[in-house]
Design an enzyme around this catalytic site. Structure first.
Site, PDB file in Angstrom:
ATOM      1  N   GLU A   1     -12.067   7.660 -15.944  1.00 40.45           N
ATOM      2  CA  GLU A   1     -10.678   7.810 -15.476  1.00 40.45           C
ATOM      3  C   GLU A   1      -9.792   8.493 -16.525  1.00 40.45           C
ATOM      4  O   GLU A   1      -8.564   8.399 -16.452  1.00 40.45           O
ATOM      5  CB  GLU A   1     -10.089   6.437 -15.103  1.00 40.45           C
ATOM      6  CG  GLU A   1     -10.873   5.634 -14.088  1.00 40.45           C
ATOM      7  CD  GLU A   1     -10.959   6.263 -12.697  1.00 40.45           C
ATOM      8  OE1 GLU A   1     -10.460   7.388 -12.510  1.00 40.45           O
ATOM      9  OE2 GLU A   1     -11.550   5.630 -11.814  1.00 40.45           O
TER      10      GLU A   1
ATOM     11  N   HIS B   1      -5.643   0.372 -16.723  1.00 34.79           N
ATOM     12  CA  HIS B   1      -6.121   0.305 -15.339  1.00 34.79           C
ATOM     13  C   HIS B   1      -7.007  -0.919 -15.200  1.00 34.79           C
ATOM     14  O   HIS B   1      -7.846  -1.188 -16.065  1.00 34.79           O
ATOM     15  CB  HIS B   1      -6.902   1.569 -14.992  1.00 34.79           C
ATOM     16  CG  HIS B   1      -7.722   1.445 -13.741  1.00 34.79           C
ATOM     17  ND1 HIS B   1      -7.153   1.191 -12.503  1.00 34.79           N
ATOM     18  CD2 HIS B   1      -9.060   1.522 -13.522  1.00 34.79           C
ATOM     19  CE1 HIS B   1      -8.114   1.126 -11.591  1.00 34.79           C
ATOM     20  NE2 HIS B   1      -9.273   1.319 -12.174  1.00 34.79           N
TER      21      HIS B   1
ATOM     22  N   HIS C   1      -8.534  -4.179 -12.070  1.00 31.17           N
ATOM     23  CA  HIS C   1      -8.770  -4.552 -10.669  1.00 31.17           C
ATOM     24  C   HIS C   1      -8.328  -6.004 -10.435  1.00 31.17           C
ATOM     25  O   HIS C   1      -9.164  -6.866 -10.160  1.00 31.17           O
ATOM     26  CB  HIS C   1     -10.272  -4.434 -10.330  1.00 31.17           C
ATOM     27  CG  HIS C   1     -10.888  -3.097 -10.626  1.00 31.17           C
ATOM     28  ND1 HIS C   1     -12.253  -2.926 -10.775  1.00 31.17           N
ATOM     29  CD2 HIS C   1     -10.340  -1.859 -10.791  1.00 31.17           C
ATOM     30  CE1 HIS C   1     -12.518  -1.638 -11.010  1.00 31.17           C
ATOM     31  NE2 HIS C   1     -11.373  -0.978 -11.041  1.00 31.17           N
TER      32      HIS C   1
ATOM     33  N   GLU D   1      11.641 -13.653 -11.044  1.00 32.31           N
ATOM     34  CA  GLU D   1      11.771 -12.692 -12.148  1.00 32.31           C
ATOM     35  C   GLU D   1      11.207 -11.305 -11.866  1.00 32.31           C
ATOM     36  O   GLU D   1      11.372 -10.394 -12.678  1.00 32.31           O
ATOM     37  CB  GLU D   1      11.138 -13.277 -13.409  1.00 32.31           C
ATOM     38  CG  GLU D   1      11.933 -14.489 -13.856  1.00 32.31           C
ATOM     39  CD  GLU D   1      11.640 -14.949 -15.255  1.00 32.31           C
ATOM     40  OE1 GLU D   1      10.628 -14.517 -15.826  1.00 32.31           O
ATOM     41  OE2 GLU D   1      12.429 -15.752 -15.761  1.00 32.31           O
TER      42      GLU D   1
ATOM     43  N   HIS E   1      -8.316  -0.400  -4.590  1.00 28.70           N
ATOM     44  CA  HIS E   1      -9.088  -0.186  -5.826  1.00 28.70           C
ATOM     45  C   HIS E   1      -8.528  -1.025  -6.983  1.00 28.70           C
ATOM     46  O   HIS E   1      -9.257  -1.793  -7.597  1.00 28.70           O
ATOM     47  CB  HIS E   1      -9.087   1.306  -6.189  1.00 28.70           C
ATOM     48  CG  HIS E   1      -9.850   1.630  -7.437  1.00 28.70           C
ATOM     49  ND1 HIS E   1     -10.672   2.728  -7.554  1.00 28.70           N
ATOM     50  CD2 HIS E   1      -9.904   1.002  -8.644  1.00 28.70           C
ATOM     51  CE1 HIS E   1     -11.210   2.733  -8.765  1.00 28.70           C
ATOM     52  NE2 HIS E   1     -10.751   1.704  -9.441  1.00 28.70           N
TER      53      HIS E   1
HETATM   54  P1  13P Z   1     -15.212   3.447 -16.252  1.00 26.40           P
HETATM   55  O1  13P Z   1     -16.377   2.525 -16.566  1.00 26.40           O
HETATM   56  O2  13P Z   1     -15.637   4.884 -16.221  1.00 26.40           O
HETATM   57  O3  13P Z   1     -14.040   3.196 -17.183  1.00 26.40           O
HETATM   58  O4  13P Z   1     -14.724   3.138 -14.770  1.00 26.40           O
HETATM   59  C1  13P Z   1     -14.277   1.875 -14.403  1.00 26.40           C
HETATM   60  C2  13P Z   1     -13.275   1.897 -13.304  1.00 26.40           C
HETATM   61  O5  13P Z   1     -12.531   0.952 -13.141  1.00 26.40           O
HETATM   62  C3  13P Z   1     -13.204   3.087 -12.434  1.00 26.40           C
HETATM   63  O6  13P Z   1     -12.004   3.121 -11.725  1.00 26.40           O
HETATM   64 ZN    ZN Z   2     -11.207   1.082 -11.365  1.00 25.37          ZN
END
Ligand code: 13P
Ligand code: ZN
Length: 271
Positions: A116, A139, A141, A169, A210
């Site tokens: 990413e 980033h 999840h 808040e 995602h």
């Molecule tokens: P990477 O292992 O390449 O960082 O990817 C993980 C991920 O969350 C892809 O969106």
């Molecule tokens: Zn991801």
């Protein structure tokens, strides 16, 4: 030369990835972090003239030429960063052509930066234009935020409003709201460009079904933004199937925003 394994920025990467893993947000290799470093600080730990190898990035990051980042590796598990930072992390510098990364440290097994990287570097470029102190792109999840993506409209006004309603808040922590992208193929320059476009107005961007991106001036600020969204999404998911008896009204959100003097997205309220 000081030992890089004791550098505060390596410590921060270790602590943050471990924390995120324990929260259950970063299964397997899920999630990635990039952190813009201060060249003088890095020079206390590394010989900046010594390049281990060069890795093409596949996109143009010219506004970041000469900039140094510590980044999580592709396919690497957040779970493992704490015990083996030199395999799971890398320190890169963007070269004069803007499309190559010089590896200064890390990925000692031959690994490379997160898939990413386009979304990360393009987001850094976008955020630095509106907030020159921006340092971190994160980033992940997060479970409830992701769950909410399946039962809530992926509309940024409605999504932000629902989150703001879930904790008092929220409007104070992310008054600029949450940008939302539809499901898109990840790891591409296209999703990178779309994320960066949203980052011009938001510090938080949901990637439909995602995960989420956060941007901030420090690791704590960035983590705190995502953590607050995730808490609100958790309350949403714990209550979505139950009759709603009470709520935070829009007029009360205005009171909060005015009392705490935050510049909020008035157009995200129904006044
Ligand atoms: P990477 O292992 O390449 O960082 O990817 C993980 C991920 O969350 C892809 O969106
Ligand atoms: Zn991801």
């Amino acid at each position: 030369m000081k030992n890089i394994l004791n550098a505060p920025f390596v410590e921060e990467m270790k602590k943050t990835t471990a924390n995120m893993y324990r929260l259950g947000w970063d299964e397997r290799n899920g999630g990635n972090i990039s952190y813009l470093l201060d060249e003088k600080e890095v020079a206390e730990y590394l010989d900046l003239g010594k390049v281990l190898r060069t890795i093409p990035t596949g996109f143009d990051a010219s506004p970041l030429i000469g900039k140094i980042f510590i980044v999580t590796g592709t396919g690497k598990y957040f779970k493992n960063v704490e015990d083996d930072p030199e395999t799971n992390l890398g320190i890169i510098r963007i070269t004069e052509d803007g499309t190559t990364a010089e590896l200064l440290w890390g990925w000692k097994d031959g690994g490379k930066f997160t898939s990413e990287l386009p979304a990360h570097l393009m987001s850094h470029i976008a955020r630095l234009k509106v907030e020159p102190r921006n340092r971190v792109i994160m980033h992940t999840h997060p479970t409830y935020t992701l769950a909410m993506n399946y039962v809530h409209e992926l509309d940024e006004k409605k999504f932000t409003h629902s989150l703001w309603e879930m904790c008092t808040e929220c409007i104070v922590v992310f008054p600029d709201g949450v940008g939302v992208l539809p499901w898109m193929l990840c790891g591409t320059a296209e999703i990178g460009e779309a994320t960066a476009k949203k980052m011009e107005e938001f510090r938080l961007v949901v990637w439909g079904m995602h995960g989420i991106y956060g941007a901030g001036t420090t690791m704590d600020e960035t983590f705190g933004l995502i953590e607050t969204v995730e808490k609100a999404a958790q309350i949403y998911m714990l209550t979505a199937h139950l009759p709603r008896v009470n709520t935070i009204r829009d007029s009360e959100m205005v009171e909060l925003a005015e009392f705490f003097k935050v510049k909020y997205r008035k157009d995200f309220l129904n006044l």
